[in-house]
Design an enzyme around this catalytic site. Sequence first.
Site, PDB file in Angstrom:
ATOM      1  N   CYS A  76       0.900  -1.101   0.078  1.00  0.00           N
ATOM      2  CA  CYS A  76      -0.091   0.050   0.028  1.00  0.00           C
ATOM      3  C   CYS A  76       0.882   1.375  -0.114  1.00  0.00           C
ATOM      4  O   CYS A  76       2.033   1.090   0.252  1.00  0.00           O
ATOM      5  CB  CYS A  76      -0.967   0.050   1.308  1.00  0.00           C
ATOM      6  SG  CYS A  76      -1.923  -1.222   1.427  1.00  0.00           S
ATOM      7  N   GLY A  86      -0.276   0.414  -4.759  1.00  0.00           N
ATOM      8  CA  GLY A  86      -1.641   0.002  -4.768  1.00  0.00           C
ATOM      9  C   GLY A  86      -2.494   0.616  -5.890  1.00  0.00           C
ATOM     10  O   GLY A  86      -2.808   1.955  -5.946  1.00  0.00           O
ATOM     11  N   ASN A 144       0.258   1.176   5.993  1.00  0.00           N
ATOM     12  CA  ASN A 144       0.797   0.253   5.149  1.00  0.00           C
ATOM     13  C   ASN A 144       1.636  -0.855   6.015  1.00  0.00           C
ATOM     14  O   ASN A 144       2.592  -0.498   6.884  1.00  0.00           O
ATOM     15  CB  ASN A 144       1.955   1.120   4.229  1.00  0.00           C
ATOM     16  CG  ASN A 144       2.846   0.348   3.379  1.00  0.00           C
ATOM     17  OD1 ASN A 144       3.791   0.675   3.099  1.00  0.00           O
ATOM     18  ND2 ASN A 144       2.335  -0.687   2.988  1.00  0.00           N
ATOM     19  N   GLY A 145       1.075  -2.046   5.600  1.00  0.00           N
ATOM     20  CA  GLY A 145       1.970  -3.096   6.204  1.00  0.00           C
ATOM     21  C   GLY A 145       1.193  -4.262   6.607  1.00  0.00           C
ATOM     22  O   GLY A 145       0.091  -4.305   5.947  1.00  0.00           O
ATOM     23  N   TYR A 168      12.303  -4.261  -6.174  1.00  0.00           N
ATOM     24  CA  TYR A 168      10.851  -4.214  -7.112  1.00  0.00           C
ATOM     25  C   TYR A 168       9.894  -3.178  -6.635  1.00  0.00           C
ATOM     26  O   TYR A 168       9.260  -2.229  -7.380  1.00  0.00           O
ATOM     27  CB  TYR A 168      10.178  -5.592  -7.264  1.00  0.00           C
ATOM     28  CG  TYR A 168       8.886  -5.694  -7.836  1.00  0.00           C
ATOM     29  CD1 TYR A 168       9.123  -5.331  -9.118  1.00  0.00           C
ATOM     30  CD2 TYR A 168       7.754  -5.646  -7.262  1.00  0.00           C
ATOM     31  CE1 TYR A 168       7.695  -5.152 -10.068  1.00  0.00           C
ATOM     32  CE2 TYR A 168       6.732  -5.868  -7.887  1.00  0.00           C
ATOM     33  CZ  TYR A 168       6.582  -5.822  -9.414  1.00  0.00           C
ATOM     34  OH  TYR A 168       5.253  -5.742 -10.090  1.00  0.00           O
TER      35      TYR A 168
END
Length: 488
Positions: free
Chosen positions: A20, A46, A124-125, A265
């Site tokens: 995210c 996202g 985020n996570g 990435y």
Amino acid sequence: MSRQMPPAHPFDDDKLKEECGVYGVIGVTDAANFVALGLHALQHRGQEAGGIVSHDAEQGFNSVRRFGYVRDNFTRHSLMETLPGPLAIGHVRYSTAGSKGAAIRDVQPFFGEFSMGGAAIAHNGNITNANALRKELVERGSIFQSSSDSECIIHLMARSLQRNIPERMEDALRRVEGAFSIVAMTGSELIGVRDPLGVRPLVLGQVADGWVLSSETCALDIIGATYVREIEPGEMVVISEKHGVESHYPFRRVPARFCIFEHVYFSRPDSIIGGRSVYETRHQIGVELAREAPVDADLVCPVPDSGTPAAIGFSHESGIPYAMGIIRNQYMGRTFIEPTEQIRNMGVRLKLNVNRALIKGKRVILVDDSVVRGTTSRKIKEMILDAGAKEVHFRIASPPTAWPCFYGVDTPQREKLLAATMTEDEMRDHLQVDSLKFISLNGLYRAVGEAEGRNSNCPQYCDACFSGEYPVAPSDMIEQGFELKAAE
């Protein structure tokens, strides 16, 4: 009414899906407009949905959550007018916990009204003990509105007895296991916090007289903000127009374990991580890969777009010419057409096409960022051979992905990961290529700046997807039967 979007990449489920992206701005006129721009720059993190919450002294909190791209939702003047105020946060999402293709109630930021005022949170996570927390909270009377693990934080805050929102957030996060980089807001404060391991990224920037929190530095650039520093692992910053940036460390200090796959990435190549250019790191990965796995060939070709910097590095180190042997169709959107079986059988050809005049009769090295299931690699190999290539050699800019991630990345079950069930030679035979080589874990560590490679006694990064060594035990998954790597 917002309609449910089809899955991202409907013709390709063979990439690790980004987690995210989070973003927040305080101290500027119409902060939500800045947040929309920041989320646009974080769209790669996202693509399923996005949301923005703003606060205005007259109107209070306002929220908009939508499925789809930022550009399709948060560029309309009529919508952005509903998000006034000098303070706003936002979130772009790819579902990692909760149901896939979820309802709008799963889209963040989440909002809660507390006795001392409202607060919104974007996460985020992934919380690895979310199931246990949810069960406990429900038994104690909490009523959940979503299937997201992130909502647990709001409920834990509601049950805290601390006197203000930041202290309640600290109290809640001490009960949370896993990975979290959070951007949150009250009516007058912007809050940023990272978990003690610092698994997921979060940076601080400054724009005019205001402040910015962002998952990546590339989203500072888009609004003309100046990069200040990273939020440290285990740090909480509380930012207000009155007091500026206030920092403290509410968690027990432990050695940091930043996600090494951000270098490979997830992060955009024009971002900076730990003072290092992501592009330069990926270029160096290609250099290390050429040193570790040389091969006689005529061309080095990237699998676009994520394999490009590593392919350039491989070419520079090996002396083999770099060429765009595969061309990406930049206009292949997620809503292209409803994929019939016939269309699905076209596979990656809808997104990638081979430069036949360049490839014919050549020995080709294909450089890609990873191999997950192997289905896409096999299709690309077939396209290259169909174009008349004499040989196909794969060079992969990450070690074999043999273990799932439980810290905010959507990965297949372990048995569906090619490297979990096959050796490198077996994968080469399965893909039917002339050779297949992955960068070693030590080589990857060297590329990200660790000259001595990986410290096996105390790894400098989270590399669980490669090593199977999880810095935080995935307790929910273990309870469901997941087996950790046996001790060597």
